[in-house]
Design a protein around this motif. Structure first.
Motif, PDB file in Angstrom:
ATOM      1  N   LYS A  30       0.829  -1.207   0.000  1.00  0.00           N
ATOM      2  CA  LYS A  30       0.000   0.000   0.000  1.00  0.00           C
ATOM      3  C   LYS A  30       0.863   1.257   0.000  1.00  0.00           C
ATOM      4  O   LYS A  30       0.538   2.235  -0.688  1.00  0.00           O
ATOM      5  CB  LYS A  30      -0.954  -0.016   1.198  1.00  0.00           C
ATOM      6  N   TYR A  31       1.982   1.245   0.751  1.00  0.00           N
ATOM      7  CA  TYR A  31       2.850   2.418   0.732  1.00  0.00           C
ATOM      8  C   TYR A  31       3.482   2.624  -0.637  1.00  0.00           C
ATOM      9  O   TYR A  31       3.652   3.757  -1.096  1.00  0.00           O
ATOM     10  CB  TYR A  31       3.921   2.309   1.819  1.00  0.00           C
ATOM     11  N   LEU A  32       3.809   1.515  -1.310  1.00  0.00           N
ATOM     12  CA  LEU A  32       4.340   1.634  -2.661  1.00  0.00           C
ATOM     13  C   LEU A  32       3.288   2.199  -3.603  1.00  0.00           C
ATOM     14  O   LEU A  32       3.582   3.062  -4.434  1.00  0.00           O
ATOM     15  CB  LEU A  32       4.818   0.263  -3.148  1.00  0.00           C
ATOM     16  N   ALA A  33       2.051   1.728  -3.473  1.00  0.00           N
ATOM     17  CA  ALA A  33       0.970   2.225  -4.327  1.00  0.00           C
ATOM     18  C   ALA A  33       0.766   3.720  -4.145  1.00  0.00           C
ATOM     19  O   ALA A  33       0.659   4.477  -5.115  1.00  0.00           O
ATOM     20  CB  ALA A  33      -0.321   1.472  -4.024  1.00  0.00           C
ATOM     21  N   TRP A  34       0.699   4.153  -2.902  1.00  0.00           N
ATOM     22  CA  TRP A  34       0.477   5.573  -2.638  1.00  0.00           C
ATOM     23  C   TRP A  34       1.649   6.410  -3.156  1.00  0.00           C
ATOM     24  O   TRP A  34       1.453   7.489  -3.723  1.00  0.00           O
ATOM     25  CB  TRP A  34       0.269   5.805  -1.144  1.00  0.00           C
ATOM     26  N   HIS A  35       2.864   5.888  -2.985  1.00  0.00           N
ATOM     27  CA  HIS A  35       4.042   6.614  -3.471  1.00  0.00           C
ATOM     28  C   HIS A  35       4.032   6.732  -4.988  1.00  0.00           C
ATOM     29  O   HIS A  35       4.255   7.828  -5.540  1.00  0.00           O
ATOM     30  CB  HIS A  35       5.306   5.890  -3.007  1.00  0.00           C
ATOM     31  N   LEU A  36       3.788   5.625  -5.677  1.00  0.00           N
ATOM     32  CA  LEU A  36       3.809   5.650  -7.137  1.00  0.00           C
ATOM     33  C   LEU A  36       2.703   6.532  -7.693  1.00  0.00           C
ATOM     34  O   LEU A  36       2.908   7.287  -8.656  1.00  0.00           O
ATOM     35  CB  LEU A  36       3.689   4.228  -7.685  1.00  0.00           C
ATOM     36  N   ALA A  37       1.514   6.425  -7.091  1.00  0.00           N
ATOM     37  CA  ALA A  37       0.393   7.234  -7.587  1.00  0.00           C
ATOM     38  C   ALA A  37       0.660   8.722  -7.389  1.00  0.00           C
ATOM     39  O   ALA A  37       0.382   9.544  -8.274  1.00  0.00           O
ATOM     40  CB  ALA A  37      -0.895   6.819  -6.891  1.00  0.00           C
ATOM     41  N   LYS A  38       1.202   9.077  -6.232  1.00  0.00           N
ATOM     42  CA  LYS A  38       1.517  10.480  -5.983  1.00  0.00           C
ATOM     43  C   LYS A  38       2.611  10.986  -6.920  1.00  0.00           C
ATOM     44  O   LYS A  38       2.720  12.196  -7.170  1.00  0.00           O
ATOM     45  CB  LYS A  38       1.938  10.678  -4.527  1.00  0.00           C
ATOM     46  N   SER A  39       3.406  10.051  -7.438  1.00  0.00           N
ATOM     47  CA  SER A  39       4.451  10.417  -8.390  1.00  0.00           C
ATOM     48  C   SER A  39       3.908  10.573  -9.805  1.00  0.00           C
ATOM     49  O   SER A  39       4.667  10.869 -10.727  1.00  0.00           O
ATOM     50  CB  SER A  39       5.565   9.357  -8.382  1.00  0.00           C
ATOM     51  N   GLY A  40       2.607  10.330  -9.973  1.00  0.00           N
ATOM     52  CA  GLY A  40       1.973  10.517 -11.270  1.00  0.00           C
ATOM     53  C   GLY A  40       1.836   9.265 -12.100  1.00  0.00           C
ATOM     54  O   GLY A  40       1.413   9.339 -13.266  1.00  0.00           O
ATOM     55  N   LEU A  41       2.167   8.082 -11.533  1.00  0.00           N
ATOM     56  CA  LEU A  41       2.058   6.836 -12.276  1.00  0.00           C
ATOM     57  C   LEU A  41       0.694   6.196 -12.061  1.00  0.00           C
ATOM     58  O   LEU A  41       0.148   6.231 -10.954  1.00  0.00           O
ATOM     59  CB  LEU A  41       3.156   5.866 -11.842  1.00  0.00           C
ATOM     60  N   ARG A  42       0.155   5.612 -13.103  1.00  0.00           N
ATOM     61  CA  ARG A  42      -1.135   4.911 -13.001  1.00  0.00           C
ATOM     62  C   ARG A  42      -0.928   3.651 -12.181  1.00  0.00           C
ATOM     63  O   ARG A  42      -0.185   2.759 -12.567  1.00  0.00           O
ATOM     64  CB  ARG A  42      -1.671   4.576 -14.388  1.00  0.00           C
TER      65      ARG A  42
END
Length: 477
Positions: A30-42
């Protein structure tokens, strides 16, 4: 473009190409998901049941919630020790369970808010590989969905293992998941397993009012700990009125957990029969790696079913990573969080790895056990010469003020220099005291800095000065 969390009842059958789908919503995922999404990745997370993973739903936080209720019950029974007069103490397990459920509901709400704020999509369903870079998701609310990806992260976790003991499965035993949902106090709870989970829940249910028997196959409780630490744990639990049976081979189980159960066990003194009302199995965990198409994706497993990874948590398949317990990482939420940091930094071109991590442990019995670094047994096995300092927790004056004197403190110092190689504490606030020692170890400080530090009085951490004053001189062990 960002995908947003799907609403309950909505059906999906579209195919989407995601930069980073994550199978499983545990701590690291979940932390990876939130990090990647906040970085602009789908980014999308596929979760079968537990939003946020097992920690906030069925494992770490719920168990500690109910363990604290058990401590309150114990304190209430001992209130006169502190000069407090109370009436008869009774435990309402339905209310204990509701307190735990309320906490879990709040945690789930917090997770959903984090998904919404990050832009990561949460997909509730069961995912499996149908092609090397394609996941098929059977949605919980019906229908299917295909997720094609450039890179995929596996965070599928583990589940309680049920040993292949004759008749055991037919008794429908409890695991910790079902035990946390009980609305009654078992009259006699038999706990199979003397590890962290078994000991925590055994003590909790004893304090709720159950008669409790622990059956452990190995020669001691908390089998990974030094014999002196294990013996101190055993003494504490015995004083709580828990019956303990070690070096016990369970031969057969009969009956129905929740009604009446019978265990036939073999010990050094011969065979015996243990009768109880409920069985709790706490005998280890197994990885959730079966039947999710890992062979289709080219992801290799080890002989225990865990995903093979390198020091960067990369699997045998290009651009597929594994996080947390399913990757064979130590089975702690805080390690899964660090796995996220390893992958995050690797994706950014960094060189952080899983090698030589200083992993702390904490078992939340009362008093708790905390350990970091080497144990004395591990040092002996590895041929590392050490100096050992040890003292009873009762030597710390703080224990006199709170009337919690049980336990022991133990430190391992390198034989030829002043490095701290390991620390263990069984005693009040052990986890917090351990964090101070861990910080010193991370900083490479010699033990003498803690020995000579001005530590606040009266605190449990103050005991570190006295403990490290007991370190033998160089050359002594």
């Amino acid at each position: 473009m960002k995908w947003h969390a799907s609403t309950q009842g909505e059906r999906h059958d579209r195919t989407g190409t995601h930069r980073s789908p994550i199978l499983g919503s545990g701590e690291g995922g979940k932390y990876l998901a939130w990090h990647l999404a906040k970085s602009g990745l789908r980014t999308a997370v596929v979760e079968r049941q537990w939003i946020g993973g097992s920690c906030p739903n069925t494992n770490c936080l719920p168990t500690k919630n109910e363990i604290w209720s058990a401590k309150v019950a114990d304190l209430a029974r001992r209130a006169d020790t502190f000069g407090v007069t109370v009436g008869p103490v009774a435990v309402d397990m339905a209310r204990v369970r509701q307190r735990k459920r309320d906490m879990v509901d709040g945690l789930i709400k917090m997770h959903l808010q984090n998904y919404e704020a990050s832009g990561a999509e949460l997909i509730m369903g069961s995912g499996r590989f149908v092609a090397p870079k394609t996941l098929e998701v059977q949605l919980n609310d019906g229908g299917t969905r295909l997720l094609a990806a450039n890179q995929i992260f596996l965070n599928v976790g583990t589940s309680p293992a049920i040993p292949g003991i004759s008749g055991l499965a037919a008794t429908h035993p409890l695991t910790h998941i079902e035990a946390l949902e009980l609305d009654y106090v078992p009259s006699h709870l038999i706990v199979l397993g003397g590890g962290y989970v078994g000991l925590e829940l055994a003590q909790a249910y004893r304090r709720f009012g159950s008669r409790v028997t622990i059956v452990e196959h190995g020669p001691q409780l908390a089998g990974k700990e030094d014999a002196d630490i294990s013996e101190a744990i055993r003494q504490i639990l015995s004083e709580d009125g828990i019956e303990i049976c070690v070096s016990a081979e369970t031969l057969h189980a009969d009956g129905q957990s929740g009604q009446q159960v019978t265990l036939r066990v073999r010990t050094k003194s011969g065979e015996q029969t243990i009768e109880g009302s409920d069985i709790l199995v706490a005998a280890g965990r197994r990885p959730n790696t079966a039947d999710i198409g890992l062979d289709t994706a080219g992801v290799e497993l080890d002989d225990r079913g865990y995903i093979k990874v390198n020091e960067y948590l990369e699997t045998s398949a290009t651009d597929i990573w594994a996080i947390g317990e399913c990757a064979g990482s130590p089975q702690f939420t805080h390690v899964s969080l660090d796995d996220f940091r390893v992958i995050r930094d690797r994706l950014a071109g960094g060189d952080r790895t899983t090698h030589e991590r200083l992993v702390p442990y904490c078992m939340f019995t009362d008093p708790p056990l905390a350990r970091v670094g080497l144990s004395e047994t591990e040092a002996q096995r590895l041929g590392i010469p050490v100096r050992v300092a040890k003292m009873p927790t009762s030597a710390v004056l703080r224990t006199r003020t709170i009337d919690e004197r049980q336990g022991v403190m133990k430190a391992l110092i390198a034989a030829n220099d002043d490095r701290i190689l390991g620390f263990a504490m069984l005693g009040a606030e052990a986890g917090e005291v351990m964090a101070a020692v861990q910080t010193a170890m991370l900083a490479g400080m010699p033990y003498t800095r803690l020995r000579d530090a001005i530590l606040a009085h009266p605190t449990m951490a103050e005991g570190l000065g006295a403990l490290f004053s007991k370190v033998p001189n160089h050359g002594a062990t």
